[in-house]
Design a protein around this motif. Structure first.
Motif, mmCIF file in Angstrom:
data_model
loop_
_atom_site.group_PDB
_atom_site.id
_atom_site.type_symbol
_atom_site.label_atom_id
_atom_site.label_comp_id
_atom_site.label_asym_id
_atom_site.label_seq_id
_atom_site.Cartn_x
_atom_site.Cartn_y
_atom_site.Cartn_z
ATOM 1 N N GLY A 241 0.787 -1.223 0.000
ATOM 2 C CA GLY A 241 0.000 0.000 0.000
ATOM 3 C C GLY A 241 0.819 1.271 0.000
ATOM 4 N N ILE A 242 2.085 1.192 -0.390
ATOM 5 C CA ILE A 242 2.964 2.368 -0.389
ATOM 6 C C ILE A 242 2.654 3.229 -1.617
ATOM 7 C CG2 ILE A 242 5.370 3.133 -0.548
ATOM 8 C CD1 ILE A 242 6.124 0.474 0.862
ATOM 9 N N PRO A 243 2.309 4.507 -1.437
ATOM 10 C CA PRO A 243 1.914 5.337 -2.581
ATOM 11 C C PRO A 243 3.060 6.001 -3.332
ATOM 12 C CG PRO A 243 1.554 6.544 -0.555
ATOM 13 C CD PRO A 243 2.046 5.183 -0.156
ATOM 14 N N VAL A 244 4.197 6.211 -2.660
ATOM 15 C CA VAL A 244 5.328 6.904 -3.286
ATOM 16 C C VAL A 244 6.588 6.077 -3.087
ATOM 17 C CG1 VAL A 244 6.745 8.992 -3.343
ATOM 18 C CG2 VAL A 244 4.294 9.165 -2.864
ATOM 19 N N MET A 245 7.238 5.746 -4.202
ATOM 20 C CA MET A 245 8.492 4.987 -4.155
ATOM 21 C C MET A 245 9.566 5.776 -4.885
ATOM 22 S SD MET A 245 9.285 1.181 -5.635
ATOM 23 C CE MET A 245 10.978 0.616 -5.902
ATOM 24 N N ALA A 246 10.719 5.909 -4.255
ATOM 25 C CA ALA A 246 11.852 6.610 -4.853
ATOM 26 C C ALA A 246 13.048 5.669 -4.865
ATOM 27 C CB ALA A 246 12.181 7.877 -4.069
ATOM 28 N N ALA A 247 13.871 5.797 -5.894
ATOM 29 C CA ALA A 247 15.049 4.956 -6.025
ATOM 30 C C ALA A 247 16.249 5.821 -6.344
ATOM 31 C CB ALA A 247 14.857 3.915 -7.126
ATOM 32 N N VAL A 248 17.392 5.452 -5.777
ATOM 33 C CA VAL A 248 18.625 6.170 -6.059
ATOM 34 C C VAL A 248 19.050 5.948 -7.506
ATOM 35 C CG1 VAL A 248 21.081 6.343 -5.459
ATOM 36 C CG2 VAL A 248 19.358 6.122 -3.657
ATOM 37 N N GLY A 249 18.727 4.755 -8.036
ATOM 38 C CA GLY A 249 19.099 4.413 -9.405
ATOM 39 C C GLY A 249 17.940 4.525 -10.383
#
Length: 285
Positions: A241-249
């Motif tokens: 249920g996570i709405p925002v995902m950020a990745a370094v790559g």
């Protein structure tokens, strides 16, 4: 927010450091990597059966969270109520298997889809199924589209996440060789962080910790992963249920397609005060 690390999470080795023409002996710290066998107990009372469903290479530590997160994100359980308990198997055959075999006891009412398990999960990057089939399979396993509205995250918060994550990575500071998955509030407060040699294991550990703390679904959470964004990581985030995902790559093409389909905001290349938003940009203010 640094977690206690058991001695089995790292290992000291002797190395020879070379700098120019100078060679000297020194001690170095390595992140441990060992196999974890995941077993499940299932069935009605008095007719319980046990089966191995997966073996994963992981960094020892937070093993029960890893197993719980894995079971949830693979659709084997739907909630905390489906999981009666998790324990290290006492009946191992070899000494090296001790604390490397974990059994999760499912609720008698929990249904276990054995034919699907025998197909060994659709999320493997080498499974050979097409992207559309993979996304449809995730939906069929019970992953709903994230609801519209809700959380908004300032771009300034996204910029701060890598530094805050790195500051809390105790094992990475010692070894330089671990991935991390960190859960933040929309204002950038670190809530949970887990490390592992495997990106998917780190995220399963974080989601498993949230499951044990009754925090799911994580509709107010922002996830940062230390490497690239794969389809598998997006799928796991969506299940939680996570709405925002950020990745370094960088994200993969299928990761972007999945995030768009699940209603998840996906950011990539989050570093040096810049990032790209690949879909559902309305959550970033």
């Amino acid at each position: 927010m640094k977690a206690f690390l058991p001695p089995t999470s790292y290992e000291y080795v002797t190395v020879h450091k070379v700098q120019g023409d100078d060679v000297r002996e020194a001690s170095d710290v390595l992140a441990a990597e060992e196999p974890l066998e995941i077993r499940v107990g299932y069935g009605p009372v008095g007719q319980r059966e046990h089966r191995t469903i997966s073996i994963t290479m992981r960094t020892p530590g937070h093993d029960f969270e890893l197993v719980a997160g894995f079971l949830l994100t693979e659709g084997i359980i739907r909630s905390r109520a489906d999981l009666q308990g998790v324990l290290y198997c006492p009946d191992v055959q070899k000494e090296e298997e001790r604390e490397n075999v974990v059994r999760a006891e499912l609720s008698p009412a929990a249904a276990l889809d054995l034919p699907r398990l025998e197909r060994h999960f659709y999320t493997s990057s080498s499974c050979g199924v097409c992207g559309k089939t993979s996304i449809e399979a995730v939906h069929a396993a019970g992953c709903p589209r994230l609801p519209p509205g809700g959380v908004r995250v300032p771009a300034s918060v996204i910029h701060q996440l890598p530094e805050r994550q790195r500051a809390a990575q105790e094992l990475f500071e010692q070894t330089g060789g671990l991935h991390a998955a960190a859960l933040f509030s929309p204002t950038g407060e670190l809530r949970l962080l887990r490390e592992d040699v495997g990106r998917h294991n780190a995220l399963d550990k974080a989601i498993g910790a949230a499951l044990f703390q009754d925090l799911l679904p994580l509709h107010e959470a922002v996830l940062l992963v230390s490497g690239r964004a794969s389809f598998e990581l997006v799928q796991k985030a969506a299940v939680a249920g996570i709405p925002v995902m950020a990745a370094v790559g960088a994200p993969s093409s299928l990761a972007v397609s999945a995030a768009r389909n699940f209603g998840l905001t996906l950011c990539g290349f989050v570093r040096q005060q810049r990032f790209n938003i690949y879909c559902h940009e309305w959550r970033i203010s």
